[in-house]
Design a protein around this motif. Structure first.
Motif, PDB file in Angstrom:
ATOM      1  N   UNK A 140     -46.941  70.417  83.912  1.00 17.95           N
ATOM      2  CA  UNK A 140     -46.162  71.184  85.341  1.00 17.95           C
ATOM      3  C   UNK A 140     -46.945  71.608  86.286  1.00 17.95           C
ATOM      4  N   UNK A 141     -48.348  70.978  86.223  1.00 13.47           N
ATOM      5  CA  UNK A 141     -49.336  71.133  87.304  1.00 13.47           C
ATOM      6  C   UNK A 141     -49.348  69.654  88.034  1.00 13.47           C
ATOM      7  N   UNK A 142     -49.471  69.995  89.299  1.00 17.52           N
ATOM      8  CA  UNK A 142     -49.064  68.718  90.526  1.00 17.52           C
ATOM      9  C   UNK A 142     -50.187  67.763  90.196  1.00 17.52           C
ATOM     10  N   UNK A 143     -51.371  68.272  89.973  1.00 16.72           N
ATOM     11  CA  UNK A 143     -52.478  67.035  90.030  1.00 16.72           C
ATOM     12  C   UNK A 143     -52.836  66.485  88.323  1.00 16.72           C
ATOM     13  N   UNK A 144     -51.823  66.855  87.589  1.00 15.58           N
ATOM     14  CA  UNK A 144     -51.928  66.343  86.421  1.00 15.58           C
ATOM     15  C   UNK A 144     -50.520  65.491  85.701  1.00 15.58           C
ATOM     16  N   UNK A 145     -51.001  64.374  85.219  1.00 13.96           N
ATOM     17  CA  UNK A 145     -49.898  63.430  84.886  1.00 13.96           C
ATOM     18  C   UNK A 145     -49.818  63.141  83.322  1.00 13.96           C
ATOM     19  N   UNK A 146     -50.330  64.268  82.404  1.00 12.54           N
ATOM     20  CA  UNK A 146     -50.370  64.116  81.157  1.00 12.54           C
ATOM     21  C   UNK A 146     -49.187  64.809  80.490  1.00 12.54           C
ATOM     22  N   UNK A 147     -48.792  64.235  79.365  1.00 18.03           N
ATOM     23  CA  UNK A 147     -47.720  64.745  78.645  1.00 18.03           C
ATOM     24  C   UNK A 147     -47.768  66.078  78.526  1.00 18.03           C
ATOM     25  N   UNK A 148     -46.642  66.903  78.576  1.00 21.18           N
ATOM     26  CA  UNK A 148     -46.680  68.159  78.366  1.00 21.18           C
ATOM     27  C   UNK A 148     -46.551  68.556  76.703  1.00 21.18           C
ATOM     28  N   UNK A 149     -47.280  69.597  76.267  1.00 19.96           N
ATOM     29  CA  UNK A 149     -47.369  69.888  74.756  1.00 19.96           C
ATOM     30  C   UNK A 149     -47.064  71.283  74.442  1.00 19.96           C
ATOM     31  N   UNK A 150     -47.641  72.218  75.298  1.00 25.17           N
ATOM     32  CA  UNK A 150     -47.274  73.639  75.244  1.00 25.17           C
ATOM     33  C   UNK A 150     -46.850  74.293  76.468  1.00 25.17           C
ATOM     34  N   UNK A 151     -45.739  74.756  76.370  1.00 29.56           N
ATOM     35  CA  UNK A 151     -44.915  75.642  77.453  1.00 29.56           C
ATOM     36  C   UNK A 151     -45.254  74.984  78.848  1.00 29.56           C
ATOM     37  N   UNK A 152     -44.848  73.638  78.996  1.00 35.40           N
ATOM     38  CA  UNK A 152     -44.841  72.868  79.804  1.00 35.40           C
ATOM     39  C   UNK A 152     -46.536  72.642  80.604  1.00 35.40           C
ATOM     40  N   UNK A 153     -47.483  72.565  79.687  1.00 32.23           N
ATOM     41  CA  UNK A 153     -48.774  72.434  80.095  1.00 32.23           C
ATOM     42  C   UNK A 153     -49.390  71.245  79.046  1.00 32.23           C
TER      43      UNK A 153
END
Length: 307
Positions: A140-153
């Motif tokens: 959910x952070x704007x500068x990160x395109x990695x897959x979410x794993x825990x609570x949207x991070x």
């Protein structure tokens, strides 16, 4: 849990003043009077003949036929003795209908948390902030395109947040290509050399010098970028006496021992022997620009003694 319905006596048994008053079972009649009414065609059949109907006969019901021209829900009402053609109860939403929730529905249009609160008679509480990120597929952070794993991070930002660092949401540094080493927290690039991890700037300097660095030698970066280890050939001394190649410069912390003239001359001879492959004309230019008259005369005498 469904409420129990009080038993109702059959009206026809009361009307006929039967010795045994039976209870209502089907269509407001007991089983005996229901069978008699069906044989006398007093009760219209709500189902079509087998194979002539594909959708439920009840109004506004488009479900597939299961038995007697009815869907499973309407047919189960016949078995329970209720009106089979009454409209079905409106289905609940697949997501929780409580404002601000939106989690998957568990029962009665509510998620498991709100349903439990409804059962206990407690007021509905808002969902924690992190639950709104459960369905995210990307961090959910704007500068990160990695897959979410825990609570949207993503994994990296999630564990940073757990550690409580002030800059946990900062962008993740790109990983270096395989075989190019890694960068330490101090900014130095490390590589594998001889089966162990070593700073790349020292490995590059030794390769250009053709020997290992001495304990008193250090390699510095000209532009201040500790990960920039570019070289442009062998190390050469410039007009200011700096031993450089590309962005790397070699410094020495060697010092003579004692204050007597003899040990200092011995140390000077060792230094000149150590860097004997360096162009001595470079040293002459350094002394010509930055040296005193006495230093230039001493150096001239030294050249005559070693020639």
């Amino acid at each position: 849990m469904e409420k129990k319905v009080d038993p109702v006596p059959c009206p026809r048994c009361i009307e006929e003043k039967a010795e045994k008053i039976r209870l209502v079972a089907l269509r407001g009649l007991c089983k005996m009077h229901y069978q008699r009414a069906m044989r006398a065609n007093e009760i219209p059949r709500v189902y079509a003949q087998r194979g002539t109907q594909t959708t439920c006969a009840a109004e506004e019901c488009e479900r597939d036929v299961v038995s007697r021209g009815l869907c499973s829900s309407h047919y189960s009402r016949i078995l329970k003795g209720s009106d089979p053609l009454a409209p079905l109860r409106e289905r609940y939403s697949p997501n929780c209908e409580i404002d601000g929730c939106g989690l998957p529905s568990h029962a009665r249009g509510m998620c498991d948390r709100h349903y439990k609160q409804w059962q206990d008679g407690r007021p509905f509480s808002p969902q924690p902030e992190w639950k709104q990120y459960l369905d995210l597929e990307q961090c959910r952070l704007d500068d990160c395109d990695r897959d979410a794993a825990h609570f949207g991070l993503c994994n990296t930002h999630y564990f940073r947040q757990r550690e409580g660092g002030p800059d946990w949401d900062s962008p993740i540094r790109d990983k270096a290509p395989a075989g190019t080493g890694w960068i330490t927290e101090q900014g130095y690039r490390m590589v594998r050399d001889g089966g162990r991890s070593r700073p790349e700037h020292r490995v590059v300097a030794e390769r250009e010098l053709g020997r290992a660095l001495w304990p008193d030698e250090q390699v510095h970066h000209v532009n201040g970028d500790r990960s920039d280890n570019r070289v442009d050939g062998p190390f050469r001394m410039d007009e200011r006496g700096r031993l450089r190649s590309g962005n790397l410069e070699i410094w020495s912390s060697a010092q003579p021992k004692g204050q007597e003239i003899g040990p200092k001359l011995e140390w000077a001879a060792d230094i000149l022997a150590s860097y004997g492959d360096i162009d001595l004309n470079c040293l002459r230019r350094v002394l010509a620009v930055h040296g005193t008259n006495e230093e230039r005369r001493r150096y001239g005498r030294h050249l005559k003694s070693v020639s």
